[in-house]
Design a protein around this motif. Structure first.
Motif, PDB file in Angstrom:
ATOM      1  N   THR A   1       0.472 -34.962  36.671  1.00 26.58           N
ATOM      2  CA  THR A   1       1.530 -34.003  36.375  1.00 26.58           C
ATOM      3  C   THR A   1       1.903 -33.226  37.627  1.00 26.58           C
ATOM      4  O   THR A   1       1.067 -32.954  38.488  1.00 26.58           O
ATOM      5  CB  THR A   1       1.103 -33.019  35.269  1.00 26.58           C
ATOM      6  N   CYS A   2       3.160 -32.858  37.709  1.00 27.69           N
ATOM      7  CA  CYS A   2       3.693 -32.097  38.827  1.00 27.69           C
ATOM      8  C   CYS A   2       3.151 -30.668  38.765  1.00 27.69           C
ATOM      9  O   CYS A   2       3.134 -30.053  37.700  1.00 27.69           O
ATOM     10  CB  CYS A   2       5.219 -32.102  38.749  1.00 27.69           C
ATOM     11  N   SER A   3       2.736 -30.136  39.891  1.00 31.25           N
ATOM     12  CA  SER A   3       2.209 -28.771  39.947  1.00 31.25           C
ATOM     13  C   SER A   3       3.299 -27.735  39.719  1.00 31.25           C
ATOM     14  O   SER A   3       3.007 -26.610  39.312  1.00 31.25           O
ATOM     15  CB  SER A   3       1.550 -28.517  41.301  1.00 31.25           C
ATOM     16  N   ALA A   4       4.544 -28.084  39.954  1.00 26.01           N
ATOM     17  CA  ALA A   4       5.643 -27.129  39.793  1.00 26.01           C
ATOM     18  C   ALA A   4       6.207 -27.130  38.372  1.00 26.01           C
ATOM     19  O   ALA A   4       6.371 -26.079  37.765  1.00 26.01           O
ATOM     20  CB  ALA A   4       6.747 -27.429  40.794  1.00 26.01           C
ATOM     21  N   CYS A   5       6.508 -28.319  37.832  1.00 26.74           N
ATOM     22  CA  CYS A   5       7.191 -28.378  36.532  1.00 26.74           C
ATOM     23  C   CYS A   5       6.302 -28.863  35.385  1.00 26.74           C
ATOM     24  O   CYS A   5       6.733 -28.865  34.236  1.00 26.74           O
ATOM     25  CB  CYS A   5       8.430 -29.267  36.625  1.00 26.74           C
ATOM     26  N   LEU A  61       4.560 -36.986  45.531  1.00 26.12           N
ATOM     27  CA  LEU A  61       4.393 -36.377  46.841  1.00 26.12           C
ATOM     28  C   LEU A  61       3.149 -35.496  46.764  1.00 26.12           C
ATOM     29  O   LEU A  61       3.015 -34.716  45.820  1.00 26.12           O
ATOM     30  CB  LEU A  61       5.630 -35.540  47.172  1.00 26.12           C
ATOM     31  N   VAL A  62       2.233 -35.611  47.699  1.00 31.96           N
ATOM     32  CA  VAL A  62       0.998 -34.831  47.689  1.00 31.96           C
ATOM     33  C   VAL A  62       0.988 -33.904  48.903  1.00 31.96           C
ATOM     34  O   VAL A  62       1.101 -34.358  50.037  1.00 31.96           O
ATOM     35  CB  VAL A  62      -0.249 -35.744  47.711  1.00 31.96           C
ATOM     36  N   PHE A  74       3.411 -33.300  43.458  1.00 29.44           N
ATOM     37  CA  PHE A  74       4.752 -32.819  43.141  1.00 29.44           C
ATOM     38  C   PHE A  74       5.700 -33.997  42.960  1.00 29.44           C
ATOM     39  O   PHE A  74       5.469 -35.079  43.479  1.00 29.44           O
ATOM     40  CB  PHE A  74       5.313 -31.961  44.287  1.00 29.44           C
ATOM     41  N   HIS A  75       6.819 -33.743  42.266  1.00 26.81           N
ATOM     42  CA  HIS A  75       7.979 -34.626  42.350  1.00 26.81           C
ATOM     43  C   HIS A  75       8.634 -34.323  43.701  1.00 26.81           C
ATOM     44  O   HIS A  75       8.513 -33.209  44.212  1.00 26.81           O
ATOM     45  CB  HIS A  75       9.012 -34.300  41.261  1.00 26.81           C
ATOM     46  N   ASN A  76       9.363 -35.272  44.244  1.00 28.31           N
ATOM     47  CA  ASN A  76      10.086 -35.010  45.501  1.00 28.31           C
ATOM     48  C   ASN A  76      11.037 -33.831  45.335  1.00 28.31           C
ATOM     49  O   ASN A  76      11.173 -32.990  46.221  1.00 28.31           O
ATOM     50  CB  ASN A  76      10.883 -36.243  45.932  1.00 28.31           C
ATOM     51  N   SER A  77      11.710 -33.762  44.190  1.00 27.50           N
ATOM     52  CA  SER A  77      12.707 -32.713  43.981  1.00 27.50           C
ATOM     53  C   SER A  77      12.088 -31.357  43.646  1.00 27.50           C
ATOM     54  O   SER A  77      12.741 -30.332  43.787  1.00 27.50           O
ATOM     55  CB  SER A  77      13.667 -33.128  42.865  1.00 27.50           C
ATOM     56  N   LEU A 105       7.132 -33.289  53.903  1.00 29.05           N
ATOM     57  CA  LEU A 105       5.777 -33.088  54.404  1.00 29.05           C
ATOM     58  C   LEU A 105       5.745 -32.573  55.838  1.00 29.05           C
ATOM     59  O   LEU A 105       4.769 -31.960  56.252  1.00 29.05           O
ATOM     60  CB  LEU A 105       4.986 -34.398  54.301  1.00 29.05           C
ATOM     61  N   GLY A 106       6.816 -32.744  56.577  1.00 27.84           N
ATOM     62  CA  GLY A 106       6.858 -32.253  57.952  1.00 27.84           C
ATOM     63  C   GLY A 106       7.544 -30.912  58.107  1.00 27.84           C
ATOM     64  O   GLY A 106       7.564 -30.344  59.191  1.00 27.84           O
ATOM     65  N   SER A 107       8.105 -30.375  57.024  1.00 22.22           N
ATOM     66  CA  SER A 107       8.898 -29.146  57.163  1.00 22.22           C
ATOM     67  C   SER A 107       8.405 -28.009  56.277  1.00 22.22           C
ATOM     68  O   SER A 107       9.183 -27.171  55.871  1.00 22.22           O
ATOM     69  CB  SER A 107      10.357 -29.441  56.814  1.00 22.22           C
ATOM     70  N   TYR A 108       7.117 -27.970  55.964  1.00 24.65           N
ATOM     71  CA  TYR A 108       6.642 -26.887  55.119  1.00 24.65           C
ATOM     72  C   TYR A 108       5.449 -26.187  55.749  1.00 24.65           C
ATOM     73  O   TYR A 108       4.781 -26.715  56.624  1.00 24.65           O
ATOM     74  CB  TYR A 108       6.266 -27.405  53.728  1.00 24.65           C
ATOM     75  N   ALA A 109       5.200 -24.981  55.276  1.00 25.60           N
ATOM     76  CA  ALA A 109       4.008 -24.223  55.635  1.00 25.60           C
ATOM     77  C   ALA A 109       3.469 -23.643  54.333  1.00 25.60           C
ATOM     78  O   ALA A 109       4.230 -23.200  53.478  1.00 25.60           O
ATOM     79  CB  ALA A 109       4.353 -23.112  56.618  1.00 25.60           C
ATOM     80  N   ALA A 110       2.160 -23.670  54.168  1.00 29.09           N
ATOM     81  CA  ALA A 110       1.551 -23.214  52.923  1.00 29.09           C
ATOM     82  C   ALA A 110       0.666 -22.004  53.186  1.00 29.09           C
ATOM     83  O   ALA A 110      -0.003 -21.911  54.218  1.00 29.09           O
ATOM     84  CB  ALA A 110       0.732 -24.330  52.303  1.00 29.09           C
ATOM     85  N   LEU A 111       0.664 -21.076  52.244  1.00 26.08           N
ATOM     86  CA  LEU A 111      -0.207 -19.909  52.306  1.00 26.08           C
ATOM     87  C   LEU A 111      -0.545 -19.499  50.882  1.00 26.08           C
ATOM     88  O   LEU A 111       0.366 -19.270  50.072  1.00 26.08           O
ATOM     89  CB  LEU A 111       0.479 -18.759  53.052  1.00 26.08           C
ATOM     90  N   HIS A 112      -1.832 -19.415  50.572  1.00 25.09           N
ATOM     91  CA  HIS A 112      -2.315 -19.011  49.241  1.00 25.09           C
ATOM     92  C   HIS A 112      -1.722 -19.881  48.133  1.00 25.09           C
ATOM     93  O   HIS A 112      -1.352 -19.386  47.076  1.00 25.09           O
ATOM     94  CB  HIS A 112      -2.024 -17.533  48.971  1.00 25.09           C
TER      95      HIS A 112
END
Length: 128
Positions: A40-44, A54-55, A61-64, A77-84
């Motif tokens: 299952t998608c973590s967002a929806c 997409l992991v 996640f779904h791509n969208s 995957l190349g254009s994100y930054a994650a925090l908490h």
């Protein structure tokens, strides 16, 4: 040896007769028709199929659905930054850091140094 009386029963479903018609061949048990575990998608929270999977940071996640929390633009995957456990596009990640000068206040959390102040006050009152 012993023969059953009455009508002949058909062979079990997992066995098939070969072309000579006499002996039976058992199918491989390594092939399974069991349903695979659905991801299952973590967002929806909907099912993610392999083509749209997409992991990022061990979350699926779904791509969208993989979007910036601040501006909701689609991330890669190349254009994100994650925090908490939250994902941001790189420009907004930098902007939120610069707004307060730290990773806590800029992203809506209490500063980590406030936790130290509370511990120092508690330890100071106990020793006095």
């Amino acid at each position: 040896m012993f023969q059953a009386t009455g009508a002949a029963s058909p062979p079990p479903a997992h066995e098939a007769k070969n072309s000579s018609g006499g002996s039976t061949v058992q199918r491989s048990k390594s092939f399974s028709l069991k349903a695979q575990v659905k991801e299952t998608c973590s967002a929806c929270q909907k099912t993610v199929y392999p083509m749209e999977r997409l992991v990022a940071d061990k979350l699926i996640f779904h791509n969208s659905c993989f979007c910036c929390k601040h501006c909701h633009t689609k991330l890669s995957l190349g254009s994100y930054a994650a925090l908490h456990g939250e994902f941001y596009c790189k420009p907004h990640f930098q902007q939120l850091f610069k707004s307060k000068g730290n990773y806590d206040e800029g992203f809506g959390r209490r500063q980590h140094k406030e936790l130290w102040v509370h511990k120092e006050v508690e330890s100071g009152t106990k020793s006095a």
